[in-house]
Design an enzyme around this catalytic site. Structure first.
Site, PDB file in Angstrom:
ATOM      1  CB  ALA A   1      -0.845   0.014   1.264  1.00 29.88           C
ATOM      2  CG  ASP A   2       1.713   5.656  -1.772  1.00 32.44           C
ATOM      3  OD1 ASP A   2       2.769   5.682  -1.116  1.00 32.44           O
ATOM      4  OD2 ASP A   2       1.480   6.461  -2.698  1.00 32.44           O
ATOM      5  CD1 TRP A   3       3.027   8.209   4.433  1.00 36.34           C
ATOM      6  CD2 TRP A   3       5.062   7.326   4.166  1.00 36.34           C
ATOM      7  NE1 TRP A   3       3.818   8.667   5.442  1.00 36.34           N
ATOM      8  CE2 TRP A   3       5.089   8.150   5.310  1.00 36.34           C
ATOM      9  CE3 TRP A   3       6.247   6.660   3.805  1.00 36.34           C
ATOM     10  CZ2 TRP A   3       6.232   8.330   6.087  1.00 36.34           C
ATOM     11  CZ3 TRP A   3       7.381   6.848   4.563  1.00 36.34           C
ATOM     12  CH2 TRP A   3       7.350   7.675   5.702  1.00 36.34           C
TER      13      TRP A   3
END
Ligand code: BGC
Length: 732
Positions: free
Chosen positions: A287-289
């Site tokens: 997942a992105d940040w």
């Protein structure tokens, strides 16, 4: 014979295991899938969950804090974002994982190596303007090697988000407006990072991002929702991902965007049905940040636990930084909301990438001195070549370029002229301004003893301070021509860097207006991370060179273009709209219902953009002979070849990129006005000719998809567009 061989191999494998008593997963001779199975079987739930988490390391780069920070890390953590370039420290952390975790599972060290590690080369948008994917593969190979030697195994690159709105700061990070370009350059960079084999000593894992639709973030504002029809998703946004998955990209990162009501980080359709089930991707998705936690803000989860559940069940194997998987999964598994088989599959995917990288067998990185790691002469030369081919000559009138002998004194003016920091572009964490050759330094090297350079600052990037104008005008008056170096700060591109206008700040435009009054020829040099609104500047300039954010080695190539030592060969990978209000403006739009007499277009400005995708001038001229088809009609199972002979009809050698587009005027699902299907760049000596060929494969080049991803090929007339020719053929 074959049977005997395989029996022998199995015997040796079995024998090998019992001889050295290694657990199967530690035995490099075992097939990766058996090693994974063996390891997963031995893992506790807690160990498994740790593999699905990514921490950050080294935000605080204070050497005094490093020791305790290593101690604090759980030895069994799956991955770290490694904000350090220190291989010794990485090995120390890795040692802890190998020796202090029960099973000795290596950590995967990730980082944003976006356009070079220390040898920073041009931003991705510029790279696409080279139309030279082989160069990009080589540059990514350099980035991979520097990364490995700095302790990094995995880069969060390439970004292959098709981007139609230049207000979005992240247009700089991708390969422009065209799906095919994003596919070709994405594949080129995956090949460069991952090499022939992920286990090669200097290969790193690639990460395709931001899956999917982030490039359509509404109005060019970051983190917003993307409303993309099923049709556009399949024909515009998914194809680069499909191509890069086929090319073996090890991982993907989910986008921050909501996609048609289902955030990309909780989207079962894109993450599982398409990516895993249809495309058979067997690596993992991170997942992105904080993107898992953000599902609460995005309105699909009531709390972190539900956010984690939704993301994981949709197909996100690794949680970047927000620790939700770590905190909530034990309970979610105990409550049977997450099946154990799903955990095992996710862990297997993460381990697969680690095994493929060879981390179990060679967990540590080689430690070399900085000067042996970075900025090797051949690597800097490559960065320079890439910068050279990415620069686009947008305008050249009154023979302004290349400089003739008449230019004895050149005024060099503007905020970019001596700038170094901003030439690096966004996402260049390990880049150093000191490594950058500024425009002025490049000019000094090129013109020393030939042209006197009269420098004046002129003005800043923004603000209203005109104090430098007077000195700039004086420098211009004392010179034969004016080189005005304008542009954007590097912080105006990248993440969270959307702009309501793509024009340069008024102070920069005003500087050029004032300089114009001197009557001297004006050559405009632009360094920026997005297309600019040039409607007011263009008429003031005799020539314009777009150098983008070229990285460390932009000064020499630009100087070479100005002197004529280099013949510019870049072409735009993204359209420059005439004004910000003209956005969206991209070449492969669908036809208007009233495509005549400018009907329907904005009535207060011209219809055309400033420069279309594909625009780029040269110092020579190329003339195209009539394009020749191998047949006028083909069936779906046949191939068609079209060739065109191109002559360099000018006086200097140059590189020409031939762009091949297809259009299908009648189709059950309307097609864009034309679509790029192939391109090739070749150097041609003055007076010489070369033949360019495009072999059309109907399934690949004439097919289209519907909103479910199903492909069709319809018979009928098609056109091939090449140069200014439009050639008809029939599919029967
Ligand atoms: C960005 C990603 C990046 C990640 C890790 C995020 O904010 O959107 O592109 O890879 O941070 O640094």
């Amino acid at each position: 014979m074959k049977l005997f061989q395989s029996a022998l191999i199995s015997f040796l494998i079995i024998f090998g295991v019992s001889a050295n008593k290694l657990p199967k997963y530690k035995d490099a001779k075992q097939p990766i899938e058996s090693r994974i199975k063996d390891l997963v079987k031995r893992m506790t739930l807690e160990e498994k969950i740790l593999q699905l988490n990514q921490y950050t390391f080294g935000e605080n780069n204070n050497p005094n804090n490093i020791g305790p920070e290593v101690k604090k890390l759980p030895a069994g953590i799956g991955s770290l974002i490694y904000f350090s370039a220190n291989p010794v420290l990485r090995n120390e952390i890795q040692k802890k994982a190998m020796e202090e975790s029960r099973l000795g599972i290596p950590i995967l060290f990730g980082f944003d190596v976006i356009h070079g590690f220390r040898t920073v080369y041009p931003i991705s948008l510029a790279q696409a303007c080279t139309f030279n994917p082989e160069l990009v593969t080589k540059a990514c190979g350099v980035a991979a090697k520097e990364s490995v030697l700095s302790g990094v195994d995995w880069t969060f690159s390439p970004m292959i988000d098709v981007a139609l709105d230049p207000r979005w700061g992240r247009v700089s990070e991708g390969y422009g407006e065209d799906p095919y370009m994003n596919a070709v350059f994405g594949v080129a960079s995956v090949k460069g990072y991952q090499g022939k084999n992920l286990s090669d000593p200097y290969s790193i894992a690639a990460c395709l991002k931001h899956y999917v639709g982030y490039g359509m973030s509404e109005g060019g504002r970051d983190y917003r929702s993307s409303n993309i029809s099923a049709q556009s998703l399949w024909e515009t946004y998914l194809p680069p991902y499909e191509a890069c998955v086929k090319a073996g990209a090890a991982t993907l990162m989910s986008g921050f965007n909501d996609l048609n009501g289902v955030p990309a980080t909780a989207n079962h359709y894109t993450l599982t049905e398409i990516l895993k089930n249809r495309w058979k991707h067997d690596g993992f998705v991170v997942a992105d940040w904080n993107a898992v936690a953000q599902l609460v803000y995005q309105g699909v989860a009531k709390d972190s636990a539900e956010a984690g559940l939704k993301a994981f069940m949709a197909g996100i194997e690794m949680d970047m930084r927000d620790n939700i998987y770590l905190e909530y999964f034990p309970k979610l598994v105990a409550e049977k909301k997450i099946p154990m088989a799903k955990i095992d599959d996710a862990v297997a995917r993460v381990l697969r990438v680690k095994f493929r990288l060879g981390l179990f067998d060679e967990p540590y990185t080689k430690v070399l001195d900085e000067n042996e790691r970075y900025l090797k002469p051949q690597d800097v030369a490559l960065a320079e070549k890439l910068a050279e081919e990415s620069m686009v000559l947008l305008k050249n009138t009154k023979k302004a370029l290349p400089f003739s002998g008449n230019i004895k004194k050149l005024a060099v003016i503007g905020p970019m002229a001596k700038d170094k920091e901003n030439m690096l572009g966004s996402w260049s964490f390990n880049g150093k301004a000191n490594d950058v050759e500024s425009i002025f330094e490049g000019l000094e090297k090129e013109f020393s003893g030939k042209i006197q350079l009269n420098y004046a600052y002129g003005c800043g990037f923004e603000g209203t301070d005109e104090k430098g104008f007077e000195e700039a005008i004086a420098a211009a008056n004392g010179s034969d021509a004016i080189l005005v170096c304008l542009g954007e700060l590097k912080t105006w591109s990248g993440e969270n860097a959307s702009r309501s206008t793509i024009a340069l700040p008024a102070i920069q435009e005003k500087l050029v207006e004032k300089l114009k009054q001197t009557g001297k020829p004006i050559i405009l040099v632009l360094s920026n991370g997005r297309p600019l609104e040039l409607v007011r500047l263009e008429p003031l300039a005799d020539a314009i060179v777009e150098i983008w954010q070229p990285g460390i080695a932009g000064g020499t190539p630009l100087a070479g273009i100005l002197s004529g030592r280099v013949n510019p060969s870049g072409k735009l990978a993204i359209t420059f709209p005439l004004t910000t209000g003209q956005i969206p403006m991209y070449y492969n739009m669908r036809q208007s219902a009233r495509p005549y007499q400018a009907m329907g277009d904005y009535q207060d400005i011209p219809v055309e953009p400033m420069y279309w995708f594909g625009h780029g001038l040269s110092y020579t001229t190329f003339s195209y002979d009539e394009a020749k088809l191998s047949a006028k009609k083909i069936t779906k199972n046949e191939k068609l070849t079209i060739e065109v002979t191109v002559t360099n009809s000018g006086a200097v050698k140059g590189k020409e990129t031939v762009l091949w587009y297809i259009s299908d005027p009648v189709c059950s699902i309307s097609r864009p006005m034309k679509e790029l299907k192939y391109f090739k760049k070749k150097e041609i000596n003055a007076g010489d000719k070369t033949t360019f060929k495009f072999e059309i494969d109907p399934m690949r080049d004439l097919s289209y998809t519907d909103g479910t991803g199903k492909r069709f090929v319809e018979t009928g007339d098609f056109y091939i567009h090449v140069g200014n020719q439009k050639v008809k053929f029939e599919l029967e």
